[in-house]
Design a protein around this motif. Sequence first.
Motif, PDB file in Angstrom:
ATOM      1  N   LEU A  38     -34.465  -1.215  28.762  1.00 37.00           N
ATOM      2  CA  LEU A  38     -33.062  -1.193  29.176  1.00 37.00           C
ATOM      3  C   LEU A  38     -32.248  -2.284  28.484  1.00 37.00           C
ATOM      4  CD1 LEU A  38     -33.485  -0.520  33.007  1.00 37.00           C
ATOM      5  CD2 LEU A  38     -32.595   1.071  31.276  1.00 37.00           C
ATOM      6  N   VAL A  39     -32.835  -3.468  28.340  1.00 38.21           N
ATOM      7  CA  VAL A  39     -32.151  -4.566  27.646  1.00 38.21           C
ATOM      8  C   VAL A  39     -31.891  -4.181  26.192  1.00 38.21           C
ATOM      9  CG1 VAL A  39     -32.434  -6.931  26.801  1.00 38.21           C
ATOM     10  CG2 VAL A  39     -32.975  -6.392  29.173  1.00 38.21           C
ATOM     11  N   GLN A  40     -32.872  -3.578  25.534  1.00 42.19           N
ATOM     12  CA  GLN A  40     -32.691  -3.153  24.142  1.00 42.19           C
ATOM     13  C   GLN A  40     -31.607  -2.087  24.022  1.00 42.19           C
ATOM     14  OE1 GLN A  40     -36.593  -2.059  22.754  1.00 42.19           O
ATOM     15  NE2 GLN A  40     -37.273  -4.201  22.605  1.00 42.19           N
ATOM     16  N   GLU A  41     -31.592  -1.138  24.967  1.00 38.01           N
ATOM     17  CA  GLU A  41     -30.551  -0.106  24.955  1.00 38.01           C
ATOM     18  C   GLU A  41     -29.170  -0.729  25.155  1.00 38.01           C
ATOM     19  OE1 GLU A  41     -31.399   3.016  27.766  1.00 38.01           O
ATOM     20  OE2 GLU A  41     -33.416   3.335  26.954  1.00 38.01           O
ATOM     21  N   LEU A  42     -29.081  -1.678  26.065  1.00 38.47           N
ATOM     22  CA  LEU A  42     -27.810  -2.371  26.299  1.00 38.47           C
ATOM     23  C   LEU A  42     -27.358  -3.116  25.046  1.00 38.47           C
ATOM     24  CD1 LEU A  42     -25.526  -3.291  28.195  1.00 38.47           C
ATOM     25  CD2 LEU A  42     -27.003  -5.207  28.866  1.00 38.47           C
ATOM     26  N   GLU A  43     -28.271  -3.820  24.390  1.00 34.80           N
ATOM     27  CA  GLU A  43     -27.919  -4.558  23.167  1.00 34.80           C
ATOM     28  C   GLU A  43     -27.462  -3.610  22.075  1.00 34.80           C
ATOM     29  OE1 GLU A  43     -31.440  -6.873  22.482  1.00 34.80           O
ATOM     30  OE2 GLU A  43     -30.780  -8.468  23.848  1.00 34.80           O
ATOM     31  N   ARG A  44     -28.111  -2.456  21.937  1.00 36.56           N
ATOM     32  CA  ARG A  44     -27.682  -1.457  20.947  1.00 36.56           C
ATOM     33  C   ARG A  44     -26.292  -0.931  21.292  1.00 36.56           C
ATOM     34  NH1 ARG A  44     -33.197   0.069  20.920  1.00 36.56           N
ATOM     35  NH2 ARG A  44     -32.845   1.641  22.514  1.00 36.56           N
ATOM     36  N   ALA A  45     -26.055  -0.665  22.573  1.00 33.87           N
ATOM     37  CA  ALA A  45     -24.741  -0.171  22.993  1.00 33.87           C
ATOM     38  C   ALA A  45     -23.655  -1.196  22.701  1.00 33.87           C
ATOM     39  CB  ALA A  45     -24.763   0.189  24.479  1.00 33.87           C
ATOM     40  N   ILE A  46     -23.947  -2.465  22.936  1.00 32.59           N
ATOM     41  CA  ILE A  46     -22.977  -3.534  22.639  1.00 32.59           C
ATOM     42  C   ILE A  46     -22.703  -3.599  21.140  1.00 32.59           C
ATOM     43  CG2 ILE A  46     -22.656  -6.046  22.631  1.00 32.59           C
ATOM     44  CD1 ILE A  46     -24.097  -6.066  25.372  1.00 32.59           C
ATOM     45  N   ASP A  47     -23.736  -3.461  20.324  1.00 36.69           N
ATOM     46  CA  ASP A  47     -23.546  -3.463  18.867  1.00 36.69           C
ATOM     47  C   ASP A  47     -22.678  -2.290  18.420  1.00 36.69           C
ATOM     48  OD1 ASP A  47     -25.073  -5.750  18.603  1.00 36.69           O
ATOM     49  OD2 ASP A  47     -26.914  -4.685  18.022  1.00 36.69           O
ATOM     50  N   ARG A  52     -17.505  -0.167  16.450  1.00 32.22           N
ATOM     51  CA  ARG A  52     -16.378   0.766  16.598  1.00 32.22           C
ATOM     52  C   ARG A  52     -15.069   0.023  16.841  1.00 32.22           C
ATOM     53  NH1 ARG A  52     -19.517   5.517  19.971  1.00 32.22           N
ATOM     54  NH2 ARG A  52     -20.813   6.152  18.197  1.00 32.22           N
ATOM     55  N   LYS A  53     -15.148  -1.062  17.576  1.00 29.52           N
ATOM     56  CA  LYS A  53     -13.954  -1.881  17.795  1.00 29.52           C
ATOM     57  C   LYS A  53     -13.459  -2.446  16.467  1.00 29.52           C
ATOM     58  CE  LYS A  53     -12.403  -5.934  20.419  1.00 29.52           C
ATOM     59  NZ  LYS A  53     -12.829  -6.985  21.346  1.00 29.52           N
ATOM     60  N   ALA A  54     -14.386  -2.936  15.642  1.00 27.64           N
ATOM     61  CA  ALA A  54     -14.011  -3.488  14.329  1.00 27.64           C
ATOM     62  C   ALA A  54     -13.398  -2.402  13.448  1.00 27.64           C
ATOM     63  CB  ALA A  54     -15.224  -4.112  13.652  1.00 27.64           C
ATOM     64  N   ALA A  55     -13.977  -1.196  13.487  1.00 19.46           N
ATOM     65  CA  ALA A  55     -13.431  -0.089  12.690  1.00 19.46           C
ATOM     66  C   ALA A  55     -12.028   0.274  13.181  1.00 19.46           C
ATOM     67  CB  ALA A  55     -14.356   1.122  12.771  1.00 19.46           C
ATOM     68  N   GLY A  56     -11.834   0.285  14.498  1.00 18.71           N
ATOM     69  CA  GLY A  56     -10.511   0.581  15.044  1.00 18.71           C
ATOM     70  C   GLY A  56      -9.486  -0.461  14.634  1.00 18.71           C
TER      71      GLY A  56
END
Length: 166
Positions: A38-47, A52-56
């Motif tokens: 779950l921690v790894q999934e959360l870290e991937r989601a944050i990345d 996407r924020k940077a692209a926006g």
Amino acid sequence: LIELPISVQVPDDFYVKAKRGKGANQVNKYRTPAVEQLVQELERAIDVKNERKAAGMKLVFAKFDSIRSVWMAATHASAMLDALGSLAQIASQPGFCRPQIMDCPPSAKPGIEVIQGRHPCVDVTHSGGDFIPNDLALGGKVETDGDESSVLLLSGPNMGGKSTLL
């Protein structure tokens, strides 16, 4: 992380991630494989979110930059209105006059000439004796006498009026 005293028995799938304290006060920080996943999934989601924020933001800045000349003109006009408004506000006060803003042909040097000048804050902050106004001529002049300075070196004693002139 699951924090438990070292004296507590834990299941075999718990592994120690960190330790805190010593002796009888020691606490182990555990994780389970499920929590780790779950921690790894959360870290991937944050990345992904950050990418996407940077692209926006890149799109927003590109759109802004595509009409840079419009923004520069608006900024210049706003600055000019602010400066002229400030001059007009001060010129309406007793003891001040309206500045003469003259055209400067491309072949001439721009300049500024202040006669008996004083900073508007002097009236509010000056509590000493008589204030002595300053004259200033820098650059091209309306009636030239051959002295067309383009640099002014301002020096003098403390409390001599340098800041007021500026």
